[in-house]
Write a protein that holds these residues in place. Structure first.
Motif, short mmCIF file in Angstrom:
data_model
loop_
_atom_site.label_atom_id
_atom_site.label_comp_id
_atom_site.label_asym_id
_atom_site.label_seq_id
_atom_site.Cartn_x
_atom_site.Cartn_y
_atom_site.Cartn_z
N GLU A 39 23.17 2.51 -15.35
CA GLU A 39 22.67 1.36 -14.90
C GLU A 39 21.59 1.81 -13.71
O GLU A 39 20.53 1.09 -13.95
CB GLU A 39 23.83 0.91 -13.89
N LEU A 42 18.42 2.40 -16.42
CA LEU A 42 17.95 0.94 -16.69
C LEU A 42 17.27 0.32 -15.58
O LEU A 42 16.07 -0.48 -16.09
CB LEU A 42 19.07 0.19 -17.37
N ALA A 43 17.63 0.35 -14.42
CA ALA A 43 16.88 -0.03 -13.31
C ALA A 43 15.40 0.71 -13.22
O ALA A 43 14.32 -0.10 -12.98
CB ALA A 43 17.66 0.02 -11.91
N ALA A 45 14.00 1.85 -15.68
CA ALA A 45 13.32 1.60 -16.87
C ALA A 45 12.71 -0.24 -16.65
O ALA A 45 11.36 -0.25 -17.06
CB ALA A 45 13.95 1.25 -18.20
N ALA A 46 13.32 -0.80 -16.04
CA ALA A 46 12.89 -2.08 -15.70
C ALA A 46 11.64 -2.08 -14.86
O ALA A 46 10.69 -3.03 -14.70
CB ALA A 46 14.14 -3.07 -15.09
N VAL A 51 12.64 -1.97 -19.76
CA VAL A 51 13.83 -1.99 -19.85
C VAL A 51 14.27 -2.56 -21.47
O VAL A 51 15.39 -2.31 -21.86
CB VAL A 51 14.34 -3.01 -18.79
N ASP A 52 13.21 -3.05 -22.24
CA ASP A 52 13.64 -3.81 -23.47
C ASP A 52 13.66 -2.44 -24.52
O ASP A 52 14.32 -2.74 -25.59
CB ASP A 52 12.56 -4.87 -23.79
N ALA A 54 14.67 0.52 -23.43
CA ALA A 54 15.97 1.42 -22.89
C ALA A 54 17.53 1.36 -23.10
O ALA A 54 17.66 0.03 -23.21
CB ALA A 54 15.78 1.61 -21.37
#
Length: 278
Positions: A39, A42-43, A45-46, A51-52, A54
């Motif tokens: 998580e 992913l944060a 990556a955002a 994020v799209d 990852a």
């Protein structure tokens, strides 16, 4: 768009590489065992608008069955894989011998068997990419440890150091065997020693060794960002030979027992028999 698969991709060097390739526009499949770390990745990556691209894949790579499930997941979701980076490792230098549910010694299972399964299992997906490369992160060039041919699971003579070093030597031979067995492949296999890098490795050590190691990292270890740069260079422009070994930017000669082809093929066949028994 390139697809990059990284085991140990939510921590340390693996995480550093994952973020690097997300910033470069690649799709990254980061494999880890801890949902909270997934998580967190992913944060991050955002935060870089990626994020799209990852994907976090949770897997316990001490299990051969889980490694095979991971292999099936990657094959079912990716038409090709450009880069496979094998970083998953958890140092168990102290304490008693631990055996997985499938009967394998812990370090042998996580640091070697999972890499064996993924290296050979993803070959077709890699060969579908224009410039495929596997990077196996370990300690090539370090003359420590050996393969205990008569006791691969270290049931009789266990120590955490011995098990960890055997897994590193097994991975050297894994790369040699891969190149020998797949002589016509376009995949370039790189055994890579990053040197001393400031990662979360000391967290697995007992005190006071944990504190001492963290202090030494502060003084001598390279940052993850600095260590990732030469790794990315090799991944983006892999060498021409089917198998090479590097310590940071220095290519190592493939000499001695660490890279012996007869030993590499011997270990491959032993491992193949172990896999068929699971």
């Amino acid at each position: 768009m390139q697809t990059v698969v990284i085991t140990g991709g939510t921590d340390g060097l693996g995480k550093g590489l994952a973020l690097h390739y997300l910033r470069q526009g690649a799709r990254v499949l980061a494999v880890g065992s801890t949902p909270a770390k997934g998580e967190a990745l992913l944060a991050r990556a955002a935060a870089v608008s990626a994020v799209d691209r990852a994907v976090f894949l949770q897997a316990d790579l001490t299990s051969v069955a889980a490694a095979r499930d991971l292999l099936a997941t990657v094959e079912s979701t990716c038409s090709s894989v450009d880069k496979l980076v094998l970083c998953a490792q958890r140092y168990r230098l102290f304490g008693s011998r631990t055996v997985t549910t499938e009967g394998f010694e812990h370090s042998f299972a996580l640091a070697y068997l999972s890499r064996y399964v993924l290296s050979h299992g993803l070959r077709k997906a890699l060969e579908s990419a224009p410039q495929p490369v596997i990077m196996n992160v370990g300690t090539p060039g370090v003359p420590l440890g050996r393969i205990h041919w008569d006791d691969l699971q270290l049931a009789r003579r266990y120590s955490g150091f011995k098990a960890t070093l055997q897994s590193f030597r097994a991975n050297d031979l894994l790369g040699v065997a891969f190149a020998a067995l797949h002589a016509d492949t376009r995949i370039r296999y790189v055994g890579y020693n990053p040197g001393v890098v400031s990662t979360g490795m000391p967290n697995h050590l007992p005190q006071p060794l944990r504190a001492l190691t963290k202090a030494s990292f502060t003084l001598f270890a390279a940052s993850v960002a600095k260590a990732v740069a030469p790794m990315a260079c090799l991944l983006d422009e892999p060498p021409g030979e089917r198998f090479t070994a590097y310590r940071a930017t220095r290519q190592l000669p493939l000499k001695g027992a660490a890279f012996d082809q007869a030993d590499a093929l011997r270990l491959h066949h032993l491992t193949h028999d172990l896999m068929n028994a699971v």
